[in-house]
Motif scaffolding. Structure first.
Motif, PDB file in Angstrom:
ATOM      1  N   ALA A  81      45.404  45.607  45.831  1.00 49.27           N
ATOM      2  CA  ALA A  81      44.114  46.314  45.844  1.00 49.27           C
ATOM      3  C   ALA A  81      43.326  46.035  44.565  1.00 49.27           C
ATOM      4  N   LEU A  82      44.007  45.967  43.428  1.00 50.70           N
ATOM      5  CA  LEU A  82      43.323  45.686  42.164  1.00 50.70           C
ATOM      6  C   LEU A  82      42.794  44.256  42.148  1.00 50.70           C
ATOM      7  N   ARG A  83      43.614  43.302  42.588  1.00 48.37           N
ATOM      8  CA  ARG A  83      43.153  41.907  42.637  1.00 48.37           C
ATOM      9  C   ARG A  83      41.919  41.790  43.526  1.00 48.37           C
ATOM     10  N   GLU A  84      41.958  42.454  44.649  1.00 45.34           N
ATOM     11  CA  GLU A  84      40.846  42.407  45.600  1.00 45.34           C
ATOM     12  C   GLU A  84      39.579  43.009  44.992  1.00 45.34           C
ATOM     13  N   MET A  85      39.724  44.165  44.329  1.00 44.53           N
ATOM     14  CA  MET A  85      38.572  44.826  43.710  1.00 44.53           C
ATOM     15  C   MET A  85      37.972  43.943  42.611  1.00 44.53           C
ATOM     16  N   LEU A  86      38.821  43.391  41.736  1.00 43.77           N
ATOM     17  CA  LEU A  86      38.326  42.531  40.656  1.00 43.77           C
ATOM     18  C   LEU A  86      37.690  41.269  41.219  1.00 43.77           C
ATOM     19  N   SER A  87      38.303  40.707  42.243  1.00 36.61           N
ATOM     20  CA  SER A  87      37.763  39.494  42.859  1.00 36.61           C
ATOM     21  C   SER A  87      36.376  39.749  43.431  1.00 36.61           C
ATOM     22  N   GLU A  88      36.228  40.847  44.130  1.00 37.42           N
ATOM     23  CA  GLU A  88      34.928  41.182  44.720  1.00 37.42           C
ATOM     24  C   GLU A  88      33.886  41.422  43.627  1.00 37.42           C
ATOM     25  N   TYR A  89      34.230  42.225  42.635  1.00 40.00           N
ATOM     26  CA  TYR A  89      33.282  42.559  41.570  1.00 40.00           C
ATOM     27  C   TYR A  89      32.856  41.311  40.797  1.00 40.00           C
ATOM     28  N   LEU A  90      33.822  40.511  40.384  1.00 40.81           N
ATOM     29  CA  LEU A  90      33.506  39.328  39.571  1.00 40.81           C
ATOM     30  C   LEU A  90      32.782  38.257  40.379  1.00 40.81           C
ATOM     31  N   SER A  91      33.145  38.119  41.647  1.00 40.88           N
ATOM     32  CA  SER A  91      32.449  37.150  42.516  1.00 40.88           C
ATOM     33  C   SER A  91      30.978  37.512  42.664  1.00 40.88           C
ATOM     34  N   GLU A  92      30.702  38.806  42.800  1.00 45.72           N
ATOM     35  CA  GLU A  92      29.317  39.261  42.921  1.00 45.72           C
ATOM     36  C   GLU A  92      28.515  38.968  41.655  1.00 45.72           C
ATOM     37  N   ARG A  93      29.207  38.771  40.545  1.00 48.64           N
ATOM     38  CA  ARG A  93      28.541  38.493  39.276  1.00 48.64           C
ATOM     39  C   ARG A  93      28.568  37.010  38.908  1.00 48.64           C
ATOM     40  N   GLY A  94      28.892  36.179  39.874  1.00 49.26           N
ATOM     41  CA  GLY A  94      28.761  34.744  39.683  1.00 49.26           C
ATOM     42  C   GLY A  94      30.008  34.008  39.221  1.00 49.26           C
ATOM     43  N   PHE A  95      31.133  34.688  39.109  1.00 48.40           N
ATOM     44  CA  PHE A  95      32.371  34.017  38.729  1.00 48.40           C
ATOM     45  C   PHE A  95      33.081  33.499  39.974  1.00 48.40           C
ATOM     46  N   ARG A  96      33.805  32.403  39.819  1.00 45.72           N
ATOM     47  CA  ARG A  96      34.758  31.980  40.838  1.00 45.72           C
ATOM     48  C   ARG A  96      36.053  32.702  40.503  1.00 45.72           C
ATOM     49  N   VAL A  97      36.716  33.264  41.478  1.00 45.78           N
ATOM     50  CA  VAL A  97      37.922  34.046  41.210  1.00 45.78           C
ATOM     51  C   VAL A  97      39.089  33.474  41.995  1.00 45.78           C
ATOM     52  N   GLN A  98      40.192  33.288  41.277  1.00 45.66           N
ATOM     53  CA  GLN A  98      41.465  32.917  41.897  1.00 45.66           C
ATOM     54  C   GLN A  98      42.401  34.110  41.734  1.00 45.66           C
ATOM     55  N   GLU A  99      43.286  34.309  42.677  1.00 45.72           N
ATOM     56  CA  GLU A  99      44.216  35.426  42.603  1.00 45.72           C
ATOM     57  C   GLU A  99      45.649  34.925  42.596  1.00 45.72           C
ATOM     58  N   ALA A 100      46.496  35.630  41.823  1.00 45.47           N
ATOM     59  CA  ALA A 100      47.927  35.341  41.780  1.00 45.47           C
ATOM     60  C   ALA A 100      48.663  36.667  41.747  1.00 45.47           C
ATOM     61  N   GLU A 101      49.671  36.810  42.612  1.00 45.49           N
ATOM     62  CA  GLU A 101      50.382  38.081  42.703  1.00 45.49           C
ATOM     63  C   GLU A 101      51.560  38.180  41.739  1.00 45.49           C
ATOM     64  N   HIS A 102      51.911  37.084  41.089  1.00 45.75           N
ATOM     65  CA  HIS A 102      53.000  37.097  40.107  1.00 45.75           C
ATOM     66  C   HIS A 102      52.866  35.879  39.195  1.00 45.75           C
ATOM     67  N   ALA A 103      53.695  35.836  38.154  1.00 47.13           N
ATOM     68  CA  ALA A 103      53.585  34.765  37.152  1.00 47.13           C
ATOM     69  C   ALA A 103      53.787  33.385  37.754  1.00 47.13           C
ATOM     70  N   GLY A 104      54.706  33.257  38.680  1.00 48.17           N
ATOM     71  CA  GLY A 104      54.935  31.952  39.314  1.00 48.17           C
ATOM     72  C   GLY A 104      53.692  31.435  40.008  1.00 48.17           C
ATOM     73  N   ALA A 105      53.010  32.323  40.728  1.00 48.59           N
ATOM     74  CA  ALA A 105      51.769  31.928  41.400  1.00 48.59           C
ATOM     75  C   ALA A 105      50.683  31.596  40.379  1.00 48.59           C
ATOM     76  N   MET A 106      50.680  32.314  39.249  1.00 47.08           N
ATOM     77  CA  MET A 106      49.702  32.025  38.194  1.00 47.08           C
ATOM     78  C   MET A 106      49.916  30.612  37.655  1.00 47.08           C
ATOM     79  N   PHE A 107      51.180  30.264  37.339  1.00 43.20           N
ATOM     80  CA  PHE A 107      51.456  28.936  36.799  1.00 43.20           C
ATOM     81  C   PHE A 107      51.147  27.845  37.820  1.00 43.20           C
ATOM     82  N   ALA A 108      51.414  28.102  39.101  1.00 38.64           N
ATOM     83  CA  ALA A 108      51.087  27.127  40.145  1.00 38.64           C
ATOM     84  C   ALA A 108      49.579  26.914  40.203  1.00 38.64           C
TER      85      ALA A 108
END
Length: 169
Positions: free
Chosen positions: A18-45
């Motif tokens: 829910a937090l990733r989704e909220m941040l993604s929506e908010y930041l996307s509306e402000r012109g950022f491209r947003v990538q999401e990762a649910e854990h460190a492994g996904a972040m490094f990938a």
């Protein structure tokens, strides 16, 4: 914020969907491209595929925690990292910053403040990049008052051409 090809990419790494989704929506509306990762492994990938301009990283995640991930990231990357976590005690903030985080915010966070801190981290990163580029180009001899400074040899020469002893400072 610039949209399109010039938009800055923010990678949000947090185990709370829910937090990733909220941040993604908010930041996307402000012109950022947003990538999401649910854990460190996904972040490094994700970082391995496309390096983001800034990372928002939680500390308390299953598997590799955010501080360990930050330490691993700092071995090879200078991507600005903003810790966004429920661990908001002073000692937690100090540890996060000492381990290499560029900024630290406690949850719950005001989204406008997070956006401002992202922009500040990006400005600092741009400034450091410009400074590094300028330093990389500084070679040869340059005037220094009435003297000449040999940048390659780290030597200073007076008006008469005689070397003036300088310290490492």
């Amino acid at each position: 914020m610039t949209r399109g090809a010039d938009a800055k990419t923010v990678l949000v790494c947090d185990d709370e969907h829910a937090l990733r989704e909220m941040l993604s929506e908010y930041l996307s509306e402000r012109g950022f491209r947003v990538q999401e990762a649910e854990h460190a492994g996904a972040m490094f990938a994700s970082v391995g595929k496309t390096e983001p301009d800034v990372i928002i990283l939680d500390i308390n995640m299953p598997g590799t925690d955010g501080l360990t991930a930050l330490r691993e990231l700092r071995v090879s990357s200078k991507i600005p990292v903003i810790m966004l976590t429920a661990a908001g005690e002073v000692v937690d903030r100090i540890i996060g910053l000492e381990m290499g985080a560029d900024d630290y915010l406690a949850k719950p966070v005001d989204l406008r403040e997070l956006e401002a801190r992202i922009k500040a981290a990006l400005r600092r990163q741009d400034f450091v990049g410009e400074r590094d580029t300028k330093q990389a180009r500084m070679t040869g001899t340059v005037p220094f008052g009435t003297c000449q400074l040999d940048l390659d040899g780290a030597k200073l020469f007076g008006r008469d051409g005689e070397e003036i002893t300088i310290t490492a400072m």
